[in-house]
Scaffold this active site. Sequence first.
Site, short mmCIF file in Angstrom:
data_model
loop_
_atom_site.label_atom_id
_atom_site.label_comp_id
_atom_site.label_asym_id
_atom_site.label_seq_id
_atom_site.Cartn_x
_atom_site.Cartn_y
_atom_site.Cartn_z
N ASP A 178 0.79 3.85 -3.11
CA ASP A 178 0.42 5.25 -2.88
C ASP A 178 1.35 6.19 -3.64
O ASP A 178 0.91 7.13 -4.30
CB ASP A 178 0.45 5.54 -1.38
CG ASP A 178 0.16 6.99 -1.06
OD1 ASP A 178 -0.97 7.44 -1.29
OD2 ASP A 178 1.08 7.68 -0.59
N ASP A 213 -7.16 1.29 0.43
CA ASP A 213 -5.81 0.82 0.75
C ASP A 213 -5.45 -0.41 -0.10
O ASP A 213 -4.32 -0.55 -0.56
CB ASP A 213 -5.71 0.45 2.23
CG ASP A 213 -5.78 1.66 3.15
OD1 ASP A 213 -5.65 2.80 2.65
OD2 ASP A 213 -5.96 1.47 4.37
N GLU A 223 -4.42 0.56 -3.62
CA GLU A 223 -3.04 1.03 -3.65
C GLU A 223 -2.07 -0.14 -3.58
O GLU A 223 -1.06 -0.17 -4.31
CB GLU A 223 -2.79 1.99 -2.49
CG GLU A 223 -3.51 3.31 -2.63
CD GLU A 223 -3.31 4.22 -1.44
OE1 GLU A 223 -3.27 5.45 -1.63
OE2 GLU A 223 -3.18 3.70 -0.30
N GLU A 238 0.84 -1.20 0.00
CA GLU A 238 0.00 0.00 0.00
C GLU A 238 0.87 1.26 0.00
O GLU A 238 0.61 2.22 -0.73
CB GLU A 238 -0.91 0.00 1.23
CG GLU A 238 -1.74 1.26 1.40
CD GLU A 238 -2.20 1.44 2.83
OE1 GLU A 238 -2.47 2.59 3.22
OE2 GLU A 238 -2.29 0.44 3.57
#
Length: 223
Positions: free
Chosen positions: A44, A113, A116, A40
């Site tokens: 991101d 999440d 990502e 994650e």
Amino acid sequence: MDKLNRLEEHLGYKFKNKTLLKEALTHKSMKSSVNNERLEFLGDAVLDLIVGEYLFFKFKDTDEGNLSKLRAALVNEKSFASISSQIRLGDFLYLSAAEDNNNGRNKPSLVSDALEALMGAIYLESGLEAVKKIFINLLESQYNNIDLQSLGKDYKTTLQEITQARFGVTPRYELVSSSGPDHKKSFEMAVFLNDKELARAIGNSKKEAEQSAAWKVLQGMNI
């Protein structure tokens, strides 16, 4: 692995390393040796770059301030949760029984999440261009118009626009319950149309819970 194959079909991408895919889908509630938090973190950063580059070339005459606003409108929990619904990402997550029973598969923060993490996994396996192709396709499928005017809305606003256009009625939100100490309260809010309850959701504030309840209605259009 049938379950994972269905997700790959939704993505239009076949993982060479199924273990990496499973890691991207594993929530920390599973208490296993690996979860998706590191992926994650990577995803991101990758999506921030991809969306920034996409906007840079799409809006050649837009200044830095408005580009930043556009990116902020696209790179956030609400946006990623909406995009995740296209591929039904919540259906494929590995969650603890408790998290699953707590409606974890529909939590905007959790599916955001996971998206990502999934993009982070694709980046590790196939590089930036592969992620770019997949994510921009999802992004453009989700948003018909990518501009400041259309992206400056929230779930409550979107739901209100739909219900007013269809029925001439504005949704109503009511507090169902609250719990926890004063410094860490949680609130359960319900959204109604006329006298019909459409959805309930829990959040760390009434506003957050209202947004989550509106999001649930929009996902199922349970009107």
